[in-house]
Design an enzyme around this catalytic site. Structure first.
Site, PDB file in Angstrom:
ATOM      1  N   CYS A   2       0.820  -1.208   0.000  1.00  0.00           N
ATOM      2  CA  CYS A   2       0.000   0.000   0.000  1.00  0.00           C
ATOM      3  C   CYS A   2       0.859   1.266   0.000  1.00  0.00           C
ATOM      4  O   CYS A   2       1.916   1.305   0.634  1.00  0.00           O
ATOM      5  CB  CYS A   2      -0.894   0.035   1.232  1.00  0.00           C
ATOM      6  SG  CYS A   2      -2.000  -1.365   1.317  1.00  0.00           S
ATOM      7  N   LYS A 577       6.588  -3.939  -4.344  1.00  0.00           N
ATOM      8  CA  LYS A 577       8.004  -3.599  -4.190  1.00  0.00           C
ATOM      9  C   LYS A 577       8.479  -3.748  -2.742  1.00  0.00           C
ATOM     10  O   LYS A 577       9.513  -4.349  -2.494  1.00  0.00           O
ATOM     11  CB  LYS A 577       8.228  -2.172  -4.698  1.00  0.00           C
ATOM     12  CG  LYS A 577       9.669  -1.719  -4.661  1.00  0.00           C
ATOM     13  CD  LYS A 577      10.502  -2.413  -5.716  1.00  0.00           C
ATOM     14  CE  LYS A 577      11.966  -2.050  -5.683  1.00  0.00           C
ATOM     15  NZ  LYS A 577      12.793  -3.093  -6.318  1.00  0.00           N
TER      16      LYS A 577
HETATM   17  C1  F6R Z   1      13.103  -9.890  -6.140  1.00  0.00           C
HETATM   18  C2  F6R Z   1      12.626  -8.943  -5.166  1.00  0.00           C
HETATM   19  C3  F6R Z   1      12.191  -9.443  -3.828  1.00  0.00           C
HETATM   20  C4  F6R Z   1      12.920  -8.649  -2.733  1.00  0.00           C
HETATM   21  C5  F6R Z   1      12.434  -9.079  -1.341  1.00  0.00           C
HETATM   22  C6  F6R Z   1      13.168  -8.360  -0.231  1.00  0.00           C
HETATM   23  O1  F6R Z   1      13.355  -9.290  -7.361  1.00  0.00           O
HETATM   24  O2  F6R Z   1      12.579  -7.762  -5.416  1.00  0.00           O
HETATM   25  O3  F6R Z   1      12.420 -10.799  -3.696  1.00  0.00           O
HETATM   26  O4  F6R Z   1      14.285  -8.869  -2.874  1.00  0.00           O
HETATM   27  O5  F6R Z   1      11.062  -8.833  -1.223  1.00  0.00           O
HETATM   28  O6  F6R Z   1      12.972  -6.990  -0.278  1.00  0.00           O
HETATM   29  P1  F6R Z   1      13.930  -5.982   0.472  1.00  0.00           P
HETATM   30  O7  F6R Z   1      15.263  -6.071  -0.160  1.00  0.00           O
HETATM   31  O8  F6R Z   1      13.266  -4.656   0.285  1.00  0.00           O
HETATM   32  O9  F6R Z   1      13.973  -6.412   1.913  1.00  0.00           O
END
Ligand code: F6R
Length: 582
Positions: A2, A577
């Site tokens: 969100c 993301k």
């Molecule tokens: C893969 C991807 C996800 C993130 C994961 C961790 O391309 O983007 O697997 O790597 O959700 O996210 P962060 O790095 O923000 O903790």
């Protein structure tokens, strides 16, 4: 997940909020809504689908208001419906709330509010009704929000609007919220880039904060932290534009060489301090999810190669490891967003350990939770699939690891070698080979990515990228284990994409022969063409950083497959993301 943005100012807030919410699209969403205050009335406009469709359908951009807020929802509690979209209101329509996170005790809270009418299946809807109750009991709007923030359980952040107040009130807990300060007003948002077109003055909020914003500034109503200083951020709106690129993902893949050149030519002696913390540790645990986990696997593998005890874990594994982790162990946390809920939730399990964080988001929950914060400085990453943040975090984690075992010179030399050799990677012949391979495999439903040692970790990252943005089932398998079962899946024409670097070349060739004998097809990612390959993409050697060219090739391969299948690689289905739910 969100996205929240709100603005109160002396000019029309609507274009600023709509511009800002578009900047939050990258987080992933399935519905959109906004609340606009005019006079003593709040108008709520919302629907499922893309932001532009809802704006155009309801002429949101034609309105005028000095206070508004908007929300992109990624469904968790309650399906994708117009009713469940935010903002959600109280019975009188005088209070509206946008929310990011999960209210764990919402069922209990709702039981006590039988006299209120609820229209959605969301946990969020209890919030405006709770504020309504507090106000009915005589509290001010601001005090009511503070009181509600004390009653809800779980990690969630929200912003509340009241038709009789000139302030928006924001609560931060777990999910990100920052303020953007202008001369003419104040933003509250899930991230900084969403308002960079208007201001670079940022106040990072802390978990437990409740703040109110209005035309003249912000007021901290409740906080566990003493510092709410205004920071000047130094990236420009250009950093978050696609430029001449069709997608953010390709822009971010292409940026990687520049980022590596910058790192190779900058003073990285600041890494010695976290490295010395690591050198004193009994054991090193590296924690991350998804691609960040793969970055951790790479650094842990390299440390073990030098005889240092290190293990990479996903945050959920910490529950299982908690009895093994001692206070003398050091934890390295890797996260692009700094908001991954699985890690945040597991922090109490490692509360006594020294923590080093390699994080791309300053002011995030994780950057505020570590003893030593290392900013990836990779710039804002908008493509949902991690590309440049994987590469930079894996390089930084490897550098600190190497520094911690007195291998600084080797590490720095390999980084310089990587920088030089990347000039041979971003060349037309390599692009041609990648595009040709992409068109060859785009109709496949199954792909295998193979390798041994570090090459296997590159394969894990490659298969994740392929799954995420091409929707092809892609599986990474350690070549050594192929014959212990997965080989049964190989039949005539099955594609395997193999990372073959020098270290395990002979063993790898033996495994590939077993695939060849079953008429499987082999695409090699290697420094030289081998007879066993049906086709070949040339990679580059760079010592401990040889995984970088391999992974960049895989990112490009996944990108071109995605584009050739008419998928939007920046917004793959079902993915967000920042993963701010458990
Ligand atoms: C893969 C991807 C996800 C993130 C994961 C961790 O391309 O983007 O697997 O790597 O959700 O996210 P962060 O790095 O923000 O903790």
């Amino acid at each position: 997940m969100c996205g929240i943005i709100g603005y109160v100012g002396s000019e029309n807030s609507i274009p600023l909020v709509l511009d800002g919410i578009k900047g939050l699209e990258y987080r992933g969403y399935d519905s959109f809504g906004c609340a606009i205050k005019t006079g003593n009335k709040i108008e709520i406009l919302k629907d499922i689908g893309r932001i532009n469709k809802v704006i155009a359908g309801q002429s949101i951009d034609k309105r005028l208001s000095s206070m508004s807020m908007a929300h992109t929802r990624w469904a968790t509690n309650g399906g994708v419906t117009k009713e469940n979209a935010h903002p959600l209101a109280d019975c009188s329509g005088k209070i509206a709330v946008v929310h990011n996170g999960i209210i764990e005790n919402f069922s209990d809270l709702k039981k006590d509010m039988q006299n209120h009418s609820f229209i959605s299946d969301t946990d969020t809807e209890v919030l405006p009704h709770m504020i309504e109750e507090e106000m009915a009991n005589g509290k001010s709007f601001e005090d009511s929000v503070v009181s509600v923030s004390n009653k809800i359980k779980g990690f969630s952040s929200f912003v509340a609007m009241n038709s009789d107040s000139d302030s928006l009130v924001a609560v931060k807990n777990g999910s990100p919220l920052v303020l953007g300060i202008r001369d003419k007003g104040v933003f509250v948002s899930s991230d900084v880039p969403s308002f960079l077109n208007y201001t670079n003055k940022v106040v990072y909020l802390f978990d437990g904060d409740v703040v109110s914003i209005n035309t003249t500034g912000f007021k901290v109503l409740k906080s566990n932290s003493s510092s709410h200083k205004v920071n000047i951020v130094n990236f420009s709106p250009k950093d978050v534009e696609k430029g001449k690129n069709k997608h953010f993902m390709i822009k971010e893949i292409l940026e990687q060489h520049e980022l590596i050149t910058k790192l190779a030519n900058s003073d990285i002696s600041y890494l010695r301090e976290p490295a010395s913390i690591m050198s004193l540790a009994k054991k090193i645990y590296i924690i991350g999810s998804g691609s960040s986990f793969h970055a951790g696997l790479m650094a842990a593998n390299i440390l073990r190669d030098f005889g240092r005890d290190a293990t990479a874990l996903q945050p959920q594994d910490l529950y299982n490891y908690s009895k093994l982790i001692t206070d003398e162990d050091v934890i390295m946390l890797i996260s692009q967003s700094g908001e991954t809920m699985d890690i945040i939730e597991a922090l109490p399990l490692i509360k006594n350990n020294k923590k080093i964080g390699i994080i791309n988001t300053e002011g995030s929950t994780l950057s505020n939770s570590v003893d030593y914060f290392i900013n990836m400085n990779a710039g804002h990453e908008k493509g949902v699939a991690a590309t440049k943040t994987f590469i930079i975090s894996a390089i930084l984690a490897t550098l600190i690891s190497m520094f911690s075992i007195n291998q600084e010179t080797e590490a720095v030399n390999d980084l310089k070698l990587l920088d030089i050799n990347l000039y041979n990677l971003f060349v037309p012949s390599v692009y041609d080979a990648i595009k040709k391979t992409a068109s060859e495999i785009k109709k496949e439903t199954n792909l295998f990515f193979l390798g041994r040692g570090n090459d296997y970790i590159s394969a894990l990252e490659a298969s994740l990228k392929m799954k995420e943005i091409s929707y092809i089932h892609a599986e990474a398998i350690d070549s050594a284990t192929f014959k212990h079962g997965p080989l049964a899946l190989i039949s005539k024409g099955t594609y395997s994409i193999a990372n073959v670097s020098d270290r395990f070349k002979e063993l790898e060739i033996n495994n590939l022969k077993e695939i060849k004998a079953r008429n499987g097809k082999i695409i090699g990612i290697a420094n030289e063409r081998l007879d066993i390959f049906d086709s070949f993409i040339r990679s580059q050697s760079a010592g401990i950083f040889s995984f970088v060219p391999q992974v960049i090739i895989s990112q490009l391969l996944a990108y071109y497959v995605s584009v050739s299948k008419h998928i939007d690689p920046d917004h793959p289905r079902n993915l967000a993301k920042s993963v701010t739910t458990k």
